[in-house]
Design a protein around this motif. Structure first.
Motif, PDB file in Angstrom:
ATOM      1  N   VAL A  31       0.835  -1.211   0.000  1.00 36.46           N
ATOM      2  CA  VAL A  31       0.000   0.000   0.000  1.00 36.46           C
ATOM      3  C   VAL A  31       0.865   1.256   0.000  1.00 36.46           C
ATOM      4  CG1 VAL A  31      -1.800   1.271   1.238  1.00 36.46           C
ATOM      5  CG2 VAL A  31      -1.850  -1.232   1.181  1.00 36.46           C
ATOM      6  N   ARG A  38       1.908   3.104  -3.179  1.00 32.57           N
ATOM      7  CA  ARG A  38       0.966   3.939  -3.920  1.00 32.57           C
ATOM      8  C   ARG A  38       0.846   5.315  -3.269  1.00 32.57           C
ATOM      9  NH1 ARG A  38       1.166   3.441  -8.022  1.00 32.57           N
ATOM     10  NH2 ARG A  38      -0.945   4.055  -8.626  1.00 32.57           N
ATOM     11  N   VAL A  96      -1.037   7.250  -1.611  1.00 30.85           N
ATOM     12  CA  VAL A  96      -2.260   7.357  -0.803  1.00 30.85           C
ATOM     13  C   VAL A  96      -1.973   8.287   0.371  1.00 30.85           C
ATOM     14  CG1 VAL A  96      -4.011   6.094   0.495  1.00 30.85           C
ATOM     15  CG2 VAL A  96      -2.845   4.992  -1.428  1.00 30.85           C
ATOM     16  N   ASP A 138      -8.332   5.830   4.138  1.00 33.76           N
ATOM     17  CA  ASP A 138      -8.264   5.066   2.900  1.00 33.76           C
ATOM     18  C   ASP A 138      -7.077   4.105   2.928  1.00 33.76           C
ATOM     19  OD1 ASP A 138      -9.330   4.625   0.225  1.00 33.76           O
ATOM     20  OD2 ASP A 138      -7.472   5.511  -0.502  1.00 33.76           O
ATOM     21  N   ARG A 176      -8.009   1.100   5.030  1.00 32.75           N
ATOM     22  CA  ARG A 176      -8.931   0.212   4.327  1.00 32.75           C
ATOM     23  C   ARG A 176      -8.183  -0.637   3.300  1.00 32.75           C
ATOM     24  NH1 ARG A 176     -13.538   4.911   3.531  1.00 32.75           N
ATOM     25  NH2 ARG A 176     -14.668   4.545   5.482  1.00 32.75           N
ATOM     26  N   ARG A 177      -7.246  -0.022   2.606  1.00 26.81           N
ATOM     27  CA  ARG A 177      -6.449  -0.765   1.628  1.00 26.81           C
ATOM     28  C   ARG A 177      -5.601  -1.830   2.322  1.00 26.81           C
ATOM     29  NH1 ARG A 177      -5.277   2.601  -3.425  1.00 26.81           N
ATOM     30  NH2 ARG A 177      -6.724   4.346  -3.292  1.00 26.81           N
ATOM     31  N   VAL A 181      -5.838  -5.691   1.351  1.00 23.71           N
ATOM     32  CA  VAL A 181      -4.685  -6.403   0.795  1.00 23.71           C
ATOM     33  C   VAL A 181      -4.311  -7.581   1.691  1.00 23.71           C
ATOM     34  CG1 VAL A 181      -2.237  -6.207   0.178  1.00 23.71           C
ATOM     35  CG2 VAL A 181      -3.832  -4.386  -0.440  1.00 23.71           C
ATOM     36  N   PHE A 203     -14.092   0.803  -6.420  1.00 20.92           N
ATOM     37  CA  PHE A 203     -12.990   1.697  -6.059  1.00 20.92           C
ATOM     38  C   PHE A 203     -13.534   3.037  -5.569  1.00 20.92           C
ATOM     39  CE2 PHE A 203     -10.044  -0.510  -9.357  1.00 20.92           C
ATOM     40  CZ  PHE A 203      -9.741  -1.490  -8.425  1.00 20.92           C
ATOM     41  N   ALA A 208     -14.530   2.817  -2.129  1.00 16.98           N
ATOM     42  CA  ALA A 208     -13.458   2.292  -1.263  1.00 16.98           C
ATOM     43  C   ALA A 208     -13.745   0.865  -0.795  1.00 16.98           C
ATOM     44  CB  ALA A 208     -13.222   3.212  -0.064  1.00 16.98           C
ATOM     45  N   TYR A 210     -12.399  -1.986  -1.307  1.00 20.75           N
ATOM     46  CA  TYR A 210     -11.204  -2.596  -1.891  1.00 20.75           C
ATOM     47  C   TYR A 210     -11.177  -4.111  -1.746  1.00 20.75           C
ATOM     48  CZ  TYR A 210      -9.729   2.269  -1.822  1.00 20.75           C
ATOM     49  OH  TYR A 210      -9.663   3.623  -2.015  1.00 20.75           O
ATOM     50  N   VAL A 219      -5.470  -0.232  -6.061  1.00 19.73           N
ATOM     51  CA  VAL A 219      -5.537  -0.567  -4.635  1.00 19.73           C
ATOM     52  C   VAL A 219      -4.146  -0.530  -4.012  1.00 19.73           C
ATOM     53  CG1 VAL A 219      -6.243  -2.280  -2.924  1.00 19.73           C
ATOM     54  CG2 VAL A 219      -7.521  -2.049  -5.068  1.00 19.73           C
ATOM     55  N   ALA A 220      -3.214  -1.295  -4.579  1.00 18.24           N
ATOM     56  CA  ALA A 220      -1.864  -1.409  -4.010  1.00 18.24           C
ATOM     57  C   ALA A 220      -0.952  -2.039  -5.051  1.00 18.24           C
ATOM     58  CB  ALA A 220      -1.897  -2.268  -2.747  1.00 18.24           C
TER      59      ALA A 220
END
Length: 688
Positions: A547, A550, A552, A557, A560-561, A565, A627, A630, A632, A680-681
């Motif tokens: 994550v 990315r 972010v 958020d 959550r990712r 993941v 997406f 959110a 994910y 997402v990642a």
């Protein structure tokens, strides 16, 4: 090889209770390490301690080191002989080994043949090993502050009066801190002051218990807990046992005896927190609550003596606590003569940090940030601004100057007495939440706003003057502040952009020497702290890295990712898709792909690439709405279905086709596939 119990005891004058557990553990670890380094076999090592002693007991300790074969390497064979006769190098090596050249052997190595010697070395006995091990262990103790006593030049935390070193029933001949080891220990200072001769190391705990000393810290600690709870039950109340206070009291007594005292009910007009702080900080008392959770005018003290007249001990404690509580009542009444608002001017005289100004400056900056945040989370911007103005005013009250742990708590009380709105009053306490790992976050929007504002102001300010944490040094607790911000945003479900918040916070500072790139520096630091947050949540580091790869910047958020993941990583398809994404990234980098993801259907020739293109398009239609919401985890479940077409594509399709247009189209297909996961990642990181 025989084995027996080893007992080491260092008799001292009363040690600092806060250091007792650490010193006892360090002595145990030091002795255990010394014995382990010497190769001596041993059983369980136990740290024992009371205010007047540090002790270590080691069970099943072997009486000597094991015998071992020692190998020595001498000169190379080519240098050891000349014309068949030994050289001086060979003869010198033989003499150093105490043998003749004929007794030496040849050692074959990957670098050639060398002269060598092997011998059986007898292990040293424990009596010979212990003196040096004990000296090293004591010298390495983390003593807070050394002192000298008498005419001696010896230094230790407190004066040392006796040393016990027993191996089974034998005294180990050792000297330490100017004392010779013996078998003589001492019990309770008043109940059993006479010397006690220990016949065997195994007799230690029972002999001391007979002499009114509970030397096992955990037994003593639990004895105190049991007594305090029993005293409370007798009085029809509930005892509040603070674990840190329990530790401290356990470090103050050798033979605990819990007694209940009382104080004048008129003191209950003072906020309970003030009375509790006074009882805990000054007298080490446990306080009591009634069935409704209200403080009752009683306390439990733990004496270090079994008095023939316990009422006299209780009376003495009641006599001591009375002026303490009177002081608390005086501070409270004095503070109430002035409103919090009237104290704002005094903040201008309290320096927050030399380059960042006073607490008044900090309050002004926090007010702007809090107002902005409150507006973002549908809070009351006016209440947030007012709370930020008053947030630090209790720091200049008499009560908080006497009891710093009441900051925020007293501000809330005084704000209520001043008639401030409850949203403002409650937020003054909530600004300090969370105070530690696992602590609650602010419940109210106003509390969240000023808690975030205060921390963001500190982070941008301290970074802006070039004092970011380095190694173990973090004087402004920026790591804790960062984790606090992350927890508030995530657990409070505040979908705020950290970059935007930092830009607002940074803009409130003037003339910062490290202003250039400040927001990016602090943002990177805070997102890197997500690693510790993720570990606290039980998430593997590769999930965090996936994550973190990315861009972010919204912590909610981000979290959550992370969870999505982590769930995906446990799927059967995860490893294959992670490997495929890594392969795709390498291919796109190697082929210098221009980033195009538009696929030309007319250029798809192979069945496998057509199948993958169709699967990618189908997945895109399904996951793009997810997406945006959110969702994910659900999106990754759908993307997991790409495993089969991806595997088939790499098995059957040559990406680097000779036709340039076909090759470019296949690269676009791979880039489109990669883009779905990157939304997402970077799951290629899961290969770690």
């Amino acid at each position: 090889m025989a084995a027996n119990t080893l007992l080491i005891e260092l008799g001292v004058e009363e040690l600092p209770p806060s250091a007792l557990t650490e010193l006892a553990g360090a002595l145990r670890d030091g002795i255990r390490k010394g014995l382990a380094d010497a190769g001596v076999e041993m059983g369980e090592a136990t740290a024992l301690a009371s205010p007047r002693r540090l002790a270590v007991r080691i069970a099943q300790l072997a009486d000597k080191q094991p015998d071992r074969e020692v190998e020595k390497r001498g000169p190379a064979l080519a240098a050891a002989f000349k014309d068949g006769a030994p050289t001086k190098a060979a003869e010198g090596f033989a003499r150093s080994c105490g043998v003749t050249v004929d007794d030496l052997i040849h050692l074959e190595t990957d670098k050639g043949t060398w002269l060598g010697y092997r011998e059986q070395q007898q292990g040293e006995r424990i009596e010979a090993l212990l003196p040096a091990i004990l000296t090293a262990a004591v010298n390495a103790l983390p003593v807070p502050k050394n002192m000298r006593w008498g005419a001696s030049r010896i230094e230790f935390s407190r004066p040392v009066h006796w040393l016990v070193a027993l191996y089974g029933d034998q005294v180990v001949p050792a000297s330490l801190l100017g004392l010779d080891a013996d078998r003589q220990t001492f019990g309770h200072r008043f109940h059993a002051p006479a010397a006690i001769a220990l016949d065997h190391a195994d007799d230690y705990e029972s002999a001391l218990e007979t002499a009114y000393v509970l030397v096992d810290p955990m037994r003593r600690r639990e004895r105190i807990r049991e007594q305090v709870l029993a005293e409370a039950e007798v009085n029809g109340a509930t005892a509040v046992i603070d674990e840190s206070l329990l530790d401290e009291v356990s470090g103050l007594v050798e033979w605990p005896v819990a007694l209940t005292g009382s104080f004048d009910e008129r003191f209950l007009e003072v906020p309970a927190e003030c009375l509790v702080s006074s009882m805990k900080a000054n007298q080490k008392y446990f306080h009591l609550l009634d069935d409704a959770g209200n403080l009752v005018p009683q306390f439990i003290t733990v004496a270090n003596i079994e008095s023939a007249d316990p009422q006299q001990v209780i009376y003495g404690n009641e006599k001591v606590i009375r002026p303490r509580l009177a002081d608390a009542a005086f501070f409270f009444e004095t503070d109430r003569k002035q409103t919090l608002e009237a104290r704002q001017g005094a903040l201008a005289n309290v320096v927050f940090q030399r380059e960042l100004g006073t607490l008044a400056d900090k309050a002004a900056r926090s007010e702007v940030i809090a107002r902005f945040i409150a507006g973002k989370i549908d809070g009351d911007s006016s209440a947030a601004a007012r709370a930020a103005q008053l947030a630090k005013c209790d720091l200049v009250t008499e009560m908080v100057l006497e009891f710093p742990e009441l900051q925020g708590i007293m501000g809330t009380y005084y704000a209520r007495y001043d008639g401030e709105p409850e949203a403002v009053a409650g937020a003054i306490h909530e600004q300090y939440l969370p105070r530690f790992a696992g602590d609650a976050i602010p419940e109210t929007a106003t509390g969240k706003a000023i808690a975030l504002a205060d921390r963001l102001d500190t982070l941008t300010g301290i970074f802006g003057i070039g004092q970011r944490p380095t190694g173990a040094k973090d004087p402004f607790a920026l790591r804790r502040a960062t984790i606090g911000v992350l927890n508030i945003l995530i657990k409070g479900e505040l979908d705020l952009d950290l970059r935007e918040l930092l830009e607002i916070a940074a803009s409130q500072h003037r003339d910062l020497p490290k202003a250039e790139g400040l927001v990016d520096d602090v943002l990177t630091y805070m997102l890197d702290r997500f690693r510790a947050w993720a570990q606290d949540e039980g998430l593997p580091v590769d999930v965090y890295l996936a994550v973190r790869a990315r861009p972010v910047t919204r912590p909610l958020d981000f979290a959550r990712r992370l969870h999505a993941v982590h769930r995906f990583a446990e799927r059967e398809e995860a490893a294959a898709l992670a490997a495929a994404n890594k392969r795709v990234a390498n291919i796109l980098a190697k082929q210098s792909h221009d980033g195009r993801t538009q696929i030309e259907a007319s250029l798809l020739n192979e069945e496998a690439e057509i199948a993958l293109a169709n699967a990618v398009n189908d997945c895109r239609d399904q996951v793009e709405p997810l997406f945006r919401e959110a969702e994910y985890a659900q999106a990754l479940d759908i993307l997991a279905t790409l495993r089969a077409p991806v595997d088939r594509f790499f098995d059957e399709v040559m990406v680097a086709a000779t036709d340039e247009a076909v090759r470019a189209n296949r690269l676009a297909l791979l880039a489109s596939l990669q883009g779905l996961f990157l939304a997402v990642a970077d799951i290629a990181e899961l290969q770690r």
